[in-house]
Design a protein around this motif. Sequence first.
Motif, PDB file in Angstrom:
ATOM      1  N   ASN A   1      -0.138   4.264   1.821  1.00 56.98           N
ATOM      2  CA  ASN A   1      -0.785   5.491   2.281  1.00 56.98           C
ATOM      3  C   ASN A   1      -2.253   5.449   1.881  1.00 56.98           C
ATOM      4  O   ASN A   1      -2.635   4.725   0.958  1.00 56.98           O
TER       5      ASN A   1
ATOM      6  N   LYS B   1      -4.239   3.149  10.352  1.00 57.08           N
ATOM      7  CA  LYS B   1      -4.084   3.766  11.675  1.00 57.08           C
ATOM      8  C   LYS B   1      -3.698   2.726  12.713  1.00 57.08           C
ATOM      9  O   LYS B   1      -2.912   3.004  13.616  1.00 57.08           O
ATOM     10  N   LYS B   2      -4.240   1.531  12.569  1.00 55.99           N
ATOM     11  CA  LYS B   2      -3.931   0.456  13.521  1.00 55.99           C
ATOM     12  C   LYS B   2      -2.477   0.016  13.395  1.00 55.99           C
ATOM     13  O   LYS B   2      -1.797  -0.189  14.395  1.00 55.99           O
TER      14      LYS B   2
ATOM     15  N   SER C   1      -8.319   3.305   5.933  1.00 56.69           N
ATOM     16  CA  SER C   1      -7.840   4.300   6.888  1.00 56.69           C
ATOM     17  C   SER C   1      -7.707   3.692   8.283  1.00 56.69           C
ATOM     18  O   SER C   1      -6.689   3.873   8.959  1.00 56.69           O
ATOM     19  N   LYS C   2      -8.705   2.937   8.708  1.00 52.65           N
ATOM     20  CA  LYS C   2      -8.650   2.272  10.018  1.00 52.65           C
ATOM     21  C   LYS C   2      -7.509   1.262  10.080  1.00 52.65           C
ATOM     22  O   LYS C   2      -6.809   1.157  11.085  1.00 52.65           O
TER      23      LYS C   2
ATOM     24  N   LYS D   1       0.333   0.869  10.350  1.00 56.78           N
ATOM     25  CA  LYS D   1       0.774   1.307   9.023  1.00 56.78           C
ATOM     26  C   LYS D   1       1.911   0.467   8.472  1.00 56.78           C
ATOM     27  O   LYS D   1       2.035   0.271   7.281  1.00 56.78           O
TER      28      LYS D   1
END
Length: 141
Positions: free
Chosen positions: A13, A44-45, A40-41, A47
């Motif tokens: 996370n 998002k791509k 984060s990117k 997880k």
Amino acid sequence: QQYSQKMEIRETNLEDYESIKNLLESENMIGKWFTKEKLSKMLKKDKKSYFVAEIEDKTRGSIFSNDDGGYYGYISKLIVDKNHRNNGVAHRLIKAVMDNFKARNIEWVFAHVKKDNIPSINLFKKFGIKIRETHYLIDNG
């Protein structure tokens, strides 16, 4: 391999950023590129390609992977806290990635390991990953 303390392997996370960063910094495996925004990117791509090992509610290990959506899987960052090595943490992290690749029908798996990291090389060999003397790692680093 068994671990005496309760260990949880879970998907990474964004809240894990600081602990992963600290682990990577402890072994000089990180550059300025690793920011919270970059993580984060990455998450998002895909997880399902990033996992952490938690022991006593603290992140003690982390692994990064990705795949091409067809044939190839790649493991690039595997790190375990120095105080928790040789207890099955890395084995469980690699297994999580390999299970993920298997579920996606990824047949070829590559790992990026430093040549002098014999414990990691030996562990990857247990998963059927072979050292290829016929290939070079070519990058812009």
